[in-house]
Each structure stands twice: as structure tokens, then as C-alpha cells.
Design a protein around this motif. Sequence first.
Motif, PDB file in Angstrom:
ATOM      1  N   SER A 114       0.855  -1.191   0.000  1.00 37.02           N
ATOM      2  CA  SER A 114       0.000   0.000   0.000  1.00 37.02           C
ATOM      3  C   SER A 114       0.889   1.238   0.000  1.00 37.02           C
ATOM      4  O   SER A 114       1.711   1.413   0.909  1.00 37.02           O
ATOM      5  CB  SER A 114      -0.907   0.013   1.235  1.00 37.02           C
ATOM      6  N   VAL A 127       0.976   5.968   2.563  1.00 37.70           N
ATOM      7  CA  VAL A 127       0.195   5.738   3.773  1.00 37.70           C
ATOM      8  C   VAL A 127       0.541   6.683   4.926  1.00 37.70           C
ATOM      9  O   VAL A 127      -0.150   6.693   5.945  1.00 37.70           O
ATOM     10  CB  VAL A 127       0.341   4.271   4.256  1.00 37.70           C
ATOM     11  N   LEU A 178      -4.084   1.617   8.757  1.00 35.68           N
ATOM     12  CA  LEU A 178      -2.796   1.144   9.254  1.00 35.68           C
ATOM     13  C   LEU A 178      -2.958   0.300  10.519  1.00 35.68           C
ATOM     14  O   LEU A 178      -2.271  -0.715  10.689  1.00 35.68           O
ATOM     15  CB  LEU A 178      -1.864   2.331   9.512  1.00 35.68           C
ATOM     16  N   LEU A 233      -4.154  -3.086   9.371  1.00 36.85           N
ATOM     17  CA  LEU A 233      -3.070  -3.878   8.779  1.00 36.85           C
ATOM     18  C   LEU A 233      -2.178  -4.498   9.853  1.00 36.85           C
ATOM     19  O   LEU A 233      -1.751  -5.647   9.735  1.00 36.85           O
ATOM     20  CB  LEU A 233      -2.216  -3.002   7.859  1.00 36.85           C
ATOM     21  N   LYS A 234      -1.888  -3.727  10.897  1.00 36.67           N
ATOM     22  CA  LYS A 234      -0.981  -4.202  11.946  1.00 36.67           C
ATOM     23  C   LYS A 234      -1.643  -5.192  12.906  1.00 36.67           C
ATOM     24  O   LYS A 234      -0.951  -5.975  13.562  1.00 36.67           O
ATOM     25  CB  LYS A 234      -0.437  -3.010  12.746  1.00 36.67           C
ATOM     26  N   THR A 274       2.513  -7.257   8.942  1.00 36.74           N
ATOM     27  CA  THR A 274       2.701  -5.998   8.223  1.00 36.74           C
ATOM     28  C   THR A 274       3.863  -5.186   8.766  1.00 36.74           C
ATOM     29  O   THR A 274       4.077  -5.103   9.981  1.00 36.74           O
ATOM     30  CB  THR A 274       1.419  -5.135   8.304  1.00 36.74           C
ATOM     31  N   SER A 275       4.601  -4.571   7.842  1.00 31.73           N
ATOM     32  CA  SER A 275       5.631  -3.588   8.185  1.00 31.73           C
ATOM     33  C   SER A 275       5.272  -2.263   7.525  1.00 31.73           C
ATOM     34  O   SER A 275       4.888  -2.231   6.350  1.00 31.73           O
ATOM     35  CB  SER A 275       7.004  -4.058   7.703  1.00 31.73           C
ATOM     36  N   ILE A 276       5.381  -1.178   8.288  1.00 36.17           N
ATOM     37  CA  ILE A 276       5.136   0.168   7.768  1.00 36.17           C
ATOM     38  C   ILE A 276       6.482   0.881   7.680  1.00 36.17           C
ATOM     39  O   ILE A 276       7.217   0.962   8.669  1.00 36.17           O
ATOM     40  CB  ILE A 276       4.176   0.951   8.668  1.00 36.17           C
ATOM     41  N   GLY A 282       5.548   6.976   2.456  1.00 36.40           N
ATOM     42  CA  GLY A 282       5.130   5.918   3.363  1.00 36.40           C
ATOM     43  C   GLY A 282       4.560   4.739   2.614  1.00 36.40           C
ATOM     44  O   GLY A 282       3.734   4.890   1.714  1.00 36.40           O
ATOM     45  N   SER A 306       3.341   0.453   3.203  1.00 44.05           N
ATOM     46  CA  SER A 306       3.169  -0.710   4.066  1.00 44.05           C
ATOM     47  C   SER A 306       3.282  -1.964   3.212  1.00 44.05           C
ATOM     48  O   SER A 306       2.827  -1.988   2.065  1.00 44.05           O
ATOM     49  CB  SER A 306       1.823  -0.685   4.790  1.00 44.05           C
ATOM     50  N   SER A 327       2.433  -6.018   3.529  1.00 41.61           N
ATOM     51  CA  SER A 327       1.739  -7.014   4.327  1.00 41.61           C
ATOM     52  C   SER A 327       1.806  -8.375   3.647  1.00 41.61           C
ATOM     53  O   SER A 327       1.690  -8.480   2.421  1.00 41.61           O
ATOM     54  CB  SER A 327       0.257  -6.633   4.490  1.00 41.61           C
TER      55      SER A 327
END
Length: 216
Positions: free
Chosen positions: A156, A159, A187, A190-191, A198-200, A206, A208, A210
Motif C-alpha cells: 500500500s 500511507v 494502518l 493492517l498491523k 505488516t511492516s510500515i 510511506g 506498508s 503485508s
Amino acid sequence: MIVEERVVTFIHSLETENSEILEQVEKEALDSYVPIIRKEMQSFLKVLLAMKKPKRILEVGTAVGFSALLMSEYAPADCQITTIEKYEKRIPIARKNFKRAGKETQITLLEGDAMEILKGLTGSFDFIFMDAAKGQYIYYLPEVLRLLEKNGVLVSDNVLQEGEIIESRFAVERRNRTIHSRMREYLYELKHHPLLETSIIPLGDGVSVSIKVREE
């Protein structure tokens, strides 16, 4: 600017050129003030594609087709790409770009409202790139997860909203508050979603990444 501008400039100085058609499409888009993925995001996407080697890609948000073309060059040659776009003025430009790149059989452009199209899609995708209206990400997510196969990757873009995402909603311009709250919700989902890891990352505006680690 999320990352210090001098750092971004240095990273850009290390970049190599894309193919001739990608360079042309990028220049035309920037000259027309059409937003496309940033240089650092392009490199990141190339690496993810090289790692995942997807066979079926879904893109939500075509614009003029730059990112779909980039993915077509860095995914396996037999990879099929489906991309969705609603904005009528950009659709013929994207189709023209796919044709001039010789990718019209590899890339399928679906015209219309992304939510309606997502609901009608069947089968599964092993790589999904979300780059559409930011305030709609949270609403697209259930359909995207339905379409994403186990061990599939969801990327994504944009973000962190130029860093505004960390501000209180009252510190954000009134016209941006709805997108701000929806992106925060996205966000968080997702987490905390049980199907995702997921990593942002503060890269570009930005991003992400997932992984769908289990089925429902």
C-alpha cells in the motif's frame, strides 16, 4: 517530507535509468502533473517483485499506467496484471501507454469504481498493489484480503501522508481530516489483522508491506 531531503536526494543520485518507455511515460506524467510512484518507491517495488516473482498481480489505481508497466518489466514474463482505474481522462492515456510498450496482452485494464470491480473479481492474486484514493483503502481491504492468496503480498503506497499521519486530527487541515482518520484506521487494521503480518516503512510518502500468513 518524511525522510530528510538530503538523504532522499542522495538516494536518488544512486538510481539507474529505467527502460526507455518507462522514462518517457514518467516524464509525460510529471509534465502533466499526474502523480506516479516516486523513485525510491520504484526501486523498492522492483526488489519486492524480484523476491516474490508473482504470477498474478492486481493493482488498484492505474493513473496513466506507469506502475503497471514497471511491474510488467520486473515480474516474471508470464505474469498477468489486472489494474483498475475510474478517472475517465486517464484511462485512454493508460491504454495508449500499454500499447506503445507492447504490453496490452499482459496488462488488463478494468474501468470503473474500484469497490464494485473488486467485489466482482474471482480467483486469487499473489501480489496486490494499492495506489488509489487514500480514504478508500480501509473500505477496499476486505475485498483485497478475499482476493489475496495465502503468502501473497499486499503493498500500500502513500500511507503516511507526508508525515501528517502522526499529527492530531485537529492539527490537520479540515479538508484532510477524513482521509487522516481513515488512513490511521487502515494502518491499525493492517498491523492488527489476524491474517496479516505488516511492516510500515517511511519510504517515499510511506509504504506498508503485508503478507497474508493464513487463510480465514
